[in-house]
Design a protein around this motif. Structure first.
Motif, PDB file in Angstrom:
ATOM      1  N   UNK A  94       0.795  -1.218   0.000  1.00 61.30           N
ATOM      2  CA  UNK A  94       0.000   0.000   0.000  1.00 61.30           C
ATOM      3  C   UNK A  94       0.829   1.270   0.000  1.00 61.30           C
ATOM      4  N   UNK A  95       2.011   1.238   0.599  1.00 57.99           N
ATOM      5  CA  UNK A  95       2.754   2.475   0.793  1.00 57.99           C
ATOM      6  C   UNK A  95       4.242   2.228   0.692  1.00 57.99           C
ATOM      7  N   UNK A  96       5.014   3.314   0.836  1.00 59.84           N
ATOM      8  CA  UNK A  96       6.472   3.219   0.801  1.00 59.84           C
ATOM      9  C   UNK A  96       7.063   3.528   2.173  1.00 59.84           C
ATOM     10  N   UNK A  97       6.376   3.115   3.216  1.00 60.51           N
ATOM     11  CA  UNK A  97       6.873   3.277   4.579  1.00 60.51           C
ATOM     12  C   UNK A  97       6.978   1.900   5.215  1.00 60.51           C
ATOM     13  N   UNK A  98       7.862   1.740   6.212  1.00 59.78           N
ATOM     14  CA  UNK A  98       7.968   0.442   6.873  1.00 59.78           C
ATOM     15  C   UNK A  98       6.638   0.024   7.501  1.00 59.78           C
ATOM     16  N   UNK A  99       6.378  -1.276   7.513  1.00 61.46           N
ATOM     17  CA  UNK A  99       5.206  -1.791   8.215  1.00 61.46           C
ATOM     18  C   UNK A  99       5.558  -1.981   9.685  1.00 61.46           C
ATOM     19  N   UNK A 100       4.551  -2.158  10.515  1.00 60.93           N
ATOM     20  CA  UNK A 100       4.761  -2.329  11.948  1.00 60.93           C
ATOM     21  C   UNK A 100       4.071  -3.601  12.426  1.00 60.93           C
ATOM     22  N   UNK A 101       4.751  -4.310  13.296  1.00 59.62           N
ATOM     23  CA  UNK A 101       4.128  -5.410  14.027  1.00 59.62           C
ATOM     24  C   UNK A 101       3.745  -4.863  15.393  1.00 59.62           C
ATOM     25  N   UNK A 102       2.448  -4.921  15.692  1.00 59.50           N
ATOM     26  CA  UNK A 102       1.956  -4.277  16.906  1.00 59.50           C
ATOM     27  C   UNK A 102       1.213  -5.273  17.780  1.00 59.50           C
ATOM     28  N   UNK A 103       1.192  -4.958  19.059  1.00 63.35           N
ATOM     29  CA  UNK A 103       0.406  -5.701  20.042  1.00 63.35           C
ATOM     30  C   UNK A 103      -0.910  -4.952  20.209  1.00 63.35           C
ATOM     31  N   UNK A 104      -2.018  -5.613  19.910  1.00 61.42           N
ATOM     32  CA  UNK A 104      -3.314  -4.949  19.923  1.00 61.42           C
ATOM     33  C   UNK A 104      -4.316  -5.744  20.756  1.00 61.42           C
ATOM     34  N   UNK A 105      -5.233  -5.007  21.368  1.00 63.36           N
ATOM     35  CA  UNK A 105      -6.262  -5.603  22.226  1.00 63.36           C
ATOM     36  C   UNK A 105      -7.607  -4.961  21.881  1.00 63.36           C
ATOM     37  N   UNK A 106      -8.715  -5.554  22.302  1.00 70.17           N
ATOM     38  CA  UNK A 106     -10.019  -4.931  22.059  1.00 70.17           C
ATOM     39  C   UNK A 106     -10.095  -3.539  22.687  1.00 70.17           C
TER      40      UNK A 106
END
Length: 259
Positions: A94-106
């Motif tokens: 989608x873009x030319x920026x790094x992707x992120x692996x994130x910790x997500x919760x409800x």
């Protein structure tokens, strides 16, 4: 470097496939992936391409099944693969920026920080890295592999997820909020270490420049060289120039040449 003097190159199958093929086309190589074949054709007789999942690319490059390939830094770290990292190529689907692996919760969960998840279950595709991340913080968690649709698993199937995101839109659409970023990742060109050691032999067969115009610069130790080459040769000439110590290399198209 490869059997029959061919470079065995891994192209990431899936979300990065089209962006990778477009990147190669801008660099001068046309790769044609069609139908259900895992072996795209390329307009270079010294390259053999294979479509490989990005998650597996680093393992195959490390073991020598592939000489080189493109994959995310995240999957190199996940597999702890011993490969040569050639360069980073910041592009994604989608873009030319790094992707992120994130910790997500409800959104409505009480969890505010990683420590709050002690004893809880986390779903992710990035299993080994996530395990090492929480072990490094001495937080006991259960990490389960997710086969997909990870965003829909909390809170019924998992307490939290570790998921990759570019814009965060999918997380927001599933009413999730980010409480921690585990890593940023971008696509890298990686090579098998033995194959990379043969680079000098490959460079030796590149074509030379013909009859360039040489101009003396103000600094007498420097000169400028100008020449015209066919578009399909540029991809071979530029690596040789760089290897020979050339700097300030500029490529631009010509709209007309009068002979």
């Amino acid at each position: 470097m490869a059997q029959k003097n061919k470079l065995k190159l891994g192209i990431p199958k899936g979300s990065l496939q089209d962006a990778t093929i477009a990147l190669f086309e801008r660099a001068g190589w046309r790769i044609y992936a069609n139908g259900r074949s895992y072996f795209p054709t390329v307009d270079d007789p010294e390259i053999e391409c294979m479509l490989v999942r990005a998650q597996e690319m680093a393992r195959y490059v490390e073991h020598g099944a592939l000489d080189a390939g493109l994959t995310g830094n995240d999957w190199v770290l996940e597999n702890q693969s011993d490969v040569e990292r050639i360069t980073s190529l910041t592009y994604s689907k989608q873009s030319r920026v790094p992707v992120k692996w994130v910790l997500a919760v409800p959104e409505d969960s009480p969890f505010q920080k990683p420590e709050d998840l002690a004893g809880k279950t986390i779903a992710t595709e990035l299993v080994e890295y996530t395990k090492r991340y929480f072990a490094g913080k001495n937080i006991p968690v259960k990490v389960e592999f997710s086969w997909g649709a990870t965003e829909v698993k909390p809170p019924l199937l998992a307490d939290a997820i570790v998921e990759v995101t570019e814009t965060g839109s999918s997380l927001r659409a599933n009413r999730l909020r980010i409480i921690e970023t585990l890593m940023e990742s971008e696509t890298q060109l990686i090579a098998n270490k033995n194959a990379w050691a043969d680079l000098d032999r490959v460079l030796a067969v590149l074509p030379a420049l013909n009859s360039p115009t040489i101009s003396q610069l103000r600094d007498e130790d420097w000169v400028a060289l100008n020449t015209i080459v066919e578009t399909h040769l540029v991809r071979d000439v530029i690596p040789k120039l760089k290897a020979a110590g050339g700097t300030g290399i500029v490529e631009y198209p010509l709209s007309k040449v009068v002979l």
